[in-house]
Motif scaffolding. Structure first.
Motif, PDB file in Angstrom:
ATOM      1  N   UNK A  46       0.863  -1.191   0.000  1.00  0.00           N
ATOM      2  CA  UNK A  46       0.000   0.000   0.000  1.00  0.00           C
ATOM      3  C   UNK A  46       0.897   1.237   0.000  1.00  0.00           C
ATOM      4  N   UNK A  47       1.324   1.593  -1.171  1.00  0.00           N
ATOM      5  CA  UNK A  47       2.253   2.700  -1.361  1.00  0.00           C
ATOM      6  C   UNK A  47       2.294   2.995  -2.850  1.00  0.00           C
ATOM      7  N   UNK A  48       2.990   4.024  -3.281  1.00  0.00           N
ATOM      8  CA  UNK A  48       3.135   4.247  -4.721  1.00  0.00           C
ATOM      9  C   UNK A  48       3.708   3.000  -5.394  1.00  0.00           C
ATOM     10  N   UNK A  49       3.143   2.682  -6.563  1.00  0.00           N
ATOM     11  CA  UNK A  49       3.552   1.472  -7.268  1.00  0.00           C
ATOM     12  C   UNK A  49       4.696   1.777  -8.232  1.00  0.00           C
ATOM     13  N   UNK A  50       5.698   0.904  -8.241  1.00  0.00           N
ATOM     14  CA  UNK A  50       6.834   1.071  -9.148  1.00  0.00           C
ATOM     15  C   UNK A  50       6.427   0.697 -10.571  1.00  0.00           C
ATOM     16  N   UNK A  51       6.777   1.546 -11.509  1.00  0.00           N
ATOM     17  CA  UNK A  51       6.584   1.267 -12.927  1.00  0.00           C
ATOM     18  C   UNK A  51       7.941   0.946 -13.556  1.00  0.00           C
ATOM     19  N   UNK A  52       7.977   0.836 -14.874  1.00  0.00           N
ATOM     20  CA  UNK A  52       9.252   0.581 -15.538  1.00  0.00           C
ATOM     21  C   UNK A  52      10.256   1.711 -15.334  1.00  0.00           C
ATOM     22  N   UNK A  53       9.747   2.940 -15.173  1.00  0.00           N
ATOM     23  CA  UNK A  53      10.664   4.082 -15.109  1.00  0.00           C
ATOM     24  C   UNK A  53      10.379   5.048 -13.974  1.00  0.00           C
ATOM     25  N   UNK A  54       9.589   4.646 -13.007  1.00  0.00           N
ATOM     26  CA  UNK A  54       9.282   5.554 -11.904  1.00  0.00           C
ATOM     27  C   UNK A  54       8.223   4.966 -10.994  1.00  0.00           C
ATOM     28  N   UNK A  56       3.843   5.484  -9.702  1.00  0.00           N
ATOM     29  CA  UNK A  56       2.538   6.127  -9.826  1.00  0.00           C
ATOM     30  C   UNK A  56       1.702   5.772  -8.597  1.00  0.00           C
ATOM     31  N   UNK A  57       0.793   6.664  -8.244  1.00  0.00           N
ATOM     32  CA  UNK A  57      -0.204   6.388  -7.212  1.00  0.00           C
ATOM     33  C   UNK A  57      -1.495   5.968  -7.909  1.00  0.00           C
ATOM     34  N   UNK A  58      -2.067   4.865  -7.473  1.00  0.00           N
ATOM     35  CA  UNK A  58      -3.265   4.316  -8.110  1.00  0.00           C
ATOM     36  C   UNK A  58      -4.250   3.907  -7.026  1.00  0.00           C
TER      37      UNK A  58
END
Length: 214
Positions: A46-54, A56-58
């Protein structure tokens, strides 16, 4: 009453009142019926999710949003076949698995790709800024949060406007950032001090007057 009063707004206590509102849980009661800590908020994913390059908050919350997200990741059938995702109640019981599922799939695309897809799917999402990207945030630009002002001695400076809005009173920076002591004399006059008293305070080093002009 016509009398003023002192107002203290301590930062530590103020923030605790906001944060602990959710985390008191079993420690709310006396005697306690459990320890503090809201398990859902403390879940590892439960935190910002890691993407390929950074990052995001979802927030995937209701049935429609879960159906749309499962379709985005190519697994629409899970809404009907996996009981963990079927209802708000089951998602609430299995929150750790739900967050882990989202985290596993979010890392497969870039932040820009996800933000576009999630907007189309009507799922709330936002980027996690770094210091540089914050200055170019589209929303902040739309509301003119950063404003270029002409400072009388420093030239053009980037200022932040007040975040508060009033229906009838403009909230704005009425004066540029002052030099140290620039308004000391003006404020002391407003407070009712005489010129002699002001001069003595400056001479004694109690306050600093405006810097002499070249």
């Amino acid at each position: 009453t016509g009398r003023g009063e002192r107002i203290d707004v301590p930062m530590f206590e103020h923030m605790l009142a906001i944060v602990l509102g959710e985390h008191m849980t079993g420690a709310t009661f006396e005697p306690r019926i459990g320890g503090p800590g809201y398990a859902r908020i403390l879940a590892p994913e439960r935190r910002p999710f890691r993407t390929k390059d950074g990052y995001v908050c979802v927030l995937i919350y209701n049935d429609k949003q879960w159906r749309n997200f499962l379709a985005l990741v190519g697994k629409p059938e899970l809404f009907a076949t996996d009981p963990r995702f079927a209802t708000p109640e089951s998602r609430g019981r299995n929150f750790a698995a739900s967050y882990a599922f989202v985290a596993e799939h979010i890392k497969t695309r870039t932040s820009a790709e996800w933000l576009q897809l999630l907007e189309q799917a009507d799922i709330p999402a936002s980027p996690v800024h770094n210091m540089e990207s914050l200055l170019a945030d589209p929303h902040l630009n739309d509301v003119d949060f950063f404003q270029i002002e002409e400072h009388p001695t420093e030239g053009k400076v980037r200022a932040m406007r007040t975040s508060m809005k009033f229906s009838a009173t403009p909230a704005m920076n009425r004066r540029p950032t002052p030099h140290i002591g620039e308004h000391s004399v003006e404020l002391l006059r407003e407070a009712g001090l005489s010129e002699t008293e002001i001069e003595k305070l400056i001479a004694d080093g109690v306050v600093r007057g405006a810097p002499a002009e070249d």
